[in-house]
Design a protein around this motif. Structure first.
Motif, PDB file in Angstrom:
ATOM      1  N   ASP A 161      -5.056  53.291 -25.095  1.00  0.00           N
ATOM      2  CA  ASP A 161      -5.106  54.093 -23.878  1.00  0.00           C
ATOM      3  C   ASP A 161      -4.069  53.634 -22.861  1.00  0.00           C
ATOM      4  OD1 ASP A 161      -7.075  55.607 -24.938  1.00  0.00           O
ATOM      5  OD2 ASP A 161      -8.622  55.088 -23.469  1.00  0.00           O
ATOM      6  N   ALA A 204     -10.334  50.138 -21.591  1.00  0.00           N
ATOM      7  CA  ALA A 204      -9.485  51.245 -22.036  1.00  0.00           C
ATOM      8  C   ALA A 204      -8.795  50.941 -23.363  1.00  0.00           C
ATOM      9  CB  ALA A 204      -8.446  51.559 -20.966  1.00  0.00           C
ATOM     10  N   TRP A 221      -8.008  52.312 -17.276  1.00  0.00           N
ATOM     11  CA  TRP A 221      -9.275  52.391 -16.558  1.00  0.00           C
ATOM     12  C   TRP A 221      -8.965  52.310 -15.070  1.00  0.00           C
ATOM     13  CZ3 TRP A 221     -11.461  48.727 -13.234  1.00  0.00           C
ATOM     14  CH2 TRP A 221     -12.786  48.969 -12.854  1.00  0.00           C
TER      15      TRP A 221
END
Lengths: 234, 234
Positions: B202, B198, B209
């Motif tokens: 993110d 990720a 994730w």
């Protein structure tokens, strides 16, 4: 090189020349194979003078590790403008790191390979430097989480782990970049920035992190125009 | 321990016992401080028998490095089902890696610290193992790019760099996890999976994730139900 010069020179200057020569020989030949004769010759001084100033092969090697470690930490610190957004800070830190390690491949070989391969006393100096960089990166991640303006769901343990992972990735990539002809510092920095910031998932989805435009970067630096030279190669 | 036993035992079995003891002592005391007396005692054999079988402290250490390196590579390979999507393969590989290094902390200390700290011949064995893992991870990233069903804009150089970065991150995090009480293998694997897949960007945006649900995972493994024990701790 060659003839030993006896010209008068301040001790500090001469010592730096010895260290320059020693880093080069230790980095290229390895600690074991490095000869004090070769170091003295490259520094343009007599071998007894090297021993007089630096005492022994061990303490010369330790002085090299210390100097290179301090220079690397200083380069990373100086490369990061702490007032920028977190992703820009990370980019600048990586850029400074890979620029320094690619410009000083022998110094990096001394720190990353030689210092860790020849016994615990040498390795301890590198461990201390590494700790400093991990603390710096940890703070950067904490700042990034704060910047995100929300409860970041990142407990302290997770932040510490992320910092360790990032530093390990950078070390590994720097060694690879220096051993891979044609790889520039900018490319290595961009690869790791993408990996660290966007992640493999985003990369696969074609959503890489984008470096600042040269014009924007120059503006941030208070310069009057962008130079193509300073734009990251992607 | 204590009394030296003379009970008949196949040589291969006895040799493994010696290696078990040696890995433990080398991993905990370090190569230099490790004593052959202590290794023999822990293995429950006489010191001359250790020398008879393994020849010298150097070759005993080399045998330890080889055995631990092979076991680690095998654990990672065996842990990954290559028919799964790329992110699941990466998750399984990281999970297998951190599970193995946390269950064998002495073996990991031998590979990551001791083998690299005591001269080039020992370090070379670890370098060869590392190469195998880098090739495995490189293939995994290439598969992931192919899976993304598009021109992935990932040149070979970039893939190689990403693999180096990921392996370096895993090595660094494993050493940290083993040195940090209360950190489980699953936590370390989840931290690195999030970082690698990720990315920090993110993570900061609250888009980590997500690991597979236990039920889905059990189904993939052809089991009849999910067990809470196998679900990743986040």
């Amino acid at each position: 090189m060659g003839a030993v010069k006896t010209k008068r020179m301040p001790r500090a200057v001469r010592e730096q020349q010895m260290l320059d020569a020693a880093v080069r020989i230790f980095g290229r030949r390895g600690y074991m194979a490095a000869s004090m004769d070769e170091i003295a010759e490259l520094a343009g001084v007599s071998k007894p003078l090297v021993y007089l100033y630096l005492n022994s092969k061990e303490s010369l090697f330790t002085a090299c590790i210390r100097r290179e470690a301090e220079a690397l930490v200083e380069a990373v610190r100086a490369g990061v403008r702490r007032e920028l957004p977190a992703d820009r800070q990370l980019w600048e830190g990586l850029d400074a790191f890979f620029t320094h390690t690619s410009r000083n491949p022998d110094g990096w070989a001394v720190l990353h390979l030689q210092a860790r391969t020849h016994g615990e006393p040498f390795a301890a100096v590198v461990t201390a430097m590494r700790e400093e960089i991990v603390v710096f990166v940890t703070q950067l991640i904490v700042d990034a989480a704060r910047e995100a303006h929300r409860d970041p769901h990142l407990p302290g343990r997770e932040v510490a782990g992320l910092a360790e992972a990032l530093v390990g990735a950078a070390e590994s990539l720097a060694a690879w970049a220096n051993a891979t002809p044609g790889t520039t510092a900018r490319q290595a920095a961009a690869t790791l920035m993408n990996f660290a910031w966007a992640g493999l998932g985003d990369l696969m989805d074609g959503r890489p992190w984008s470096p600042p435009e040269p014009d924007q970067d120059a503006q941030d630096r208070g310069q009057t125009g962008g130079s193509a030279e300073t734009s990251p190669t992607r």
